[in-house]
Design an enzyme around this catalytic site. Structure first.
Site, short mmCIF file in Angstrom:
data_model
loop_
_atom_site.label_atom_id
_atom_site.label_comp_id
_atom_site.label_asym_id
_atom_site.label_seq_id
_atom_site.Cartn_x
_atom_site.Cartn_y
_atom_site.Cartn_z
N TYR A 106 -1.97 11.62 3.33
CA TYR A 106 -1.11 11.20 4.43
C TYR A 106 0.10 12.12 4.49
O TYR A 106 0.62 12.55 3.45
CB TYR A 106 -0.69 9.73 4.21
CG TYR A 106 0.11 9.15 5.35
CD1 TYR A 106 -0.30 9.30 6.67
CD2 TYR A 106 1.28 8.42 5.09
CE1 TYR A 106 0.45 8.76 7.71
CE2 TYR A 106 2.03 7.88 6.11
CZ TYR A 106 1.61 8.05 7.42
OH TYR A 106 2.34 7.52 8.44
N TYR B 158 7.11 4.35 3.54
CA TYR B 158 5.99 4.71 2.68
C TYR B 158 6.56 5.00 1.29
O TYR B 158 6.67 6.15 0.88
CB TYR B 158 5.26 5.92 3.25
CG TYR B 158 3.85 6.14 2.74
CD1 TYR B 158 2.82 5.28 3.13
CD2 TYR B 158 3.54 7.20 1.92
CE1 TYR B 158 1.52 5.49 2.68
CE2 TYR B 158 2.24 7.42 1.46
CZ TYR B 158 1.23 6.55 1.86
OH TYR B 158 -0.06 6.76 1.43
#
Ligand code: NAI
Length: 286
Positions: free
Chosen positions: A172, A182
């Site tokens: 990612y 995140y």
């Protein structure tokens, strides 16, 4: 002489692992999956009861067959690594041979070899905490489950991956750009995974002519992503700001995986391939 694929990280029909399994099956591969031990019972019973039949459908109308489901916990390399409380945990005690080494031994016994290895799993217990508030334990757990798990799988599978084979993982963009939310060291884990992809490409390439690549995927409302909590926002953001203003389908990642695993990609290794409607190329949101 179809190819055989082992896909680690399939426990329902919503995630990237499932979509990759389907694309590989559609291309003629035999499918083995590794399912996280705590999710094993529900996944197997759902499969048996036909709950996934609709999503097992391939383009030609046939249903994807999963030749075998292996219980797996990729944070343990062998039995010596497993703490007592996990060994005696009800869900773990009910399954066996689920450490990485044992899974690979079982696959070897059952099938002899594989051609394609896919790592589609991640876990970060403190993902909802900002990096600067993450504990050492949480950070190391994220790296163990999301990065080292790949090294361990490749290391143990390498002796039984046929020469010319291919290995893939999912990453990612939070590895190189700031994606608030995140957290917990997950951004660090993805940075490690991408760097390891290059080094492992060298080592596996020289040793056995095996290619090692990673797909940097755009946001998908999988089970893992929903537990992070900001996935709907990321999907909206991508839809608004990416060069291609369309929904990102898991199948598009699956098809890229099938391409990367195929001879069409015979000179591609050590690469981070973006499958994200082009969002990574943007400098600002517009
Ligand atoms: P998912 O929930 O379908 O897949 C994650 C899987 O990992 C689950 O099946 C879970 O049971 C398994 N797992 C967790 N810990 C494990 C362990 N210790 N041993 C074995 N299995 C374990 O979710 P998703 O999102 O499809 O995730 C697959 C990969 O795609 C992950 O690497 C994720 O980081 C990556 N990815 C996901 C994006 C998204 O927006 N959903 C975006 C970019 C990358």
């Amino acid at each position: 002489k179809g190819k055989r694929a082992f896909i680690a990280g399939v426990a329902d029909d919503n995630g990237y692992g499932w979509a990759i399994a389907k694309s590989l099956a559609a291309a003629g591969a035999e499918i083995l999956v590794g399912t996280w031990v705590p999710a094993l019972n529900i996944f197997e019973s759902s499969l048996r009861r036909g709950k996934f039949d609709e999503s097992r459908k391939l383009q030609d109308g046939s249903l994807m067959e999963i030749a075998k489901v292996y219980p797996l916990d990729a944070v343990y390399d062998n039995l010596e690594d497993v703490p007592e409380d996990v060994k005696t945990n009800k869900r773990y005690a009910g399954a066996k041979n689920w450490t990485v080494q044992e899974v690979v031994e079982s696959v070897k016994k059952d099938f002899g070899s594989i051609d394609i290895l896919v790592h589609s799993l991640a876990n970060g217990p403190e993902v909802s905490k900002p990096l600067s508030e993450t504990s050492r334990k949480g950070y190391l757990a994220a790296i163990s489950a999301s990065s080292y798990s790949y090294i361990s799988l490749l290391k143990h599978f390498l002796p039984i991956i046929n020469p010319g084979g291919s290995s893939l993982s999912l990453t990612y963009i939070a590895s190189k750009r700031i994606i608030p939310g995140y957290g917990g060291g997950m951004s660090s884990a993805k940075a490690a995974l991408e760097s390891d992809t290059r080094v492992l490409a060298f080592e596996a390439g020289r040793k056995k002519r095996i290619r090692v690549n990673t797909i940097s995927a755009g946001p998908l409302g999988s089970r893992a992503a929903k537990s992070i909590g900001f996935i709907d926002k990321m999907i909206d953001y991508s839809f608004t700001n990416a060069p291609l203003q369309k929904e990102l389908h898991a199948e598009e990642v699956g098809n890229t995986a099938a391409f990367l695993a195929s001879p069409l990609a015979s000179a591609i290794t050590g690469a981070v391939v973006y499958v994200d409607n082009g969002l990574n190329a943007m400098g600002v949101g517009v």
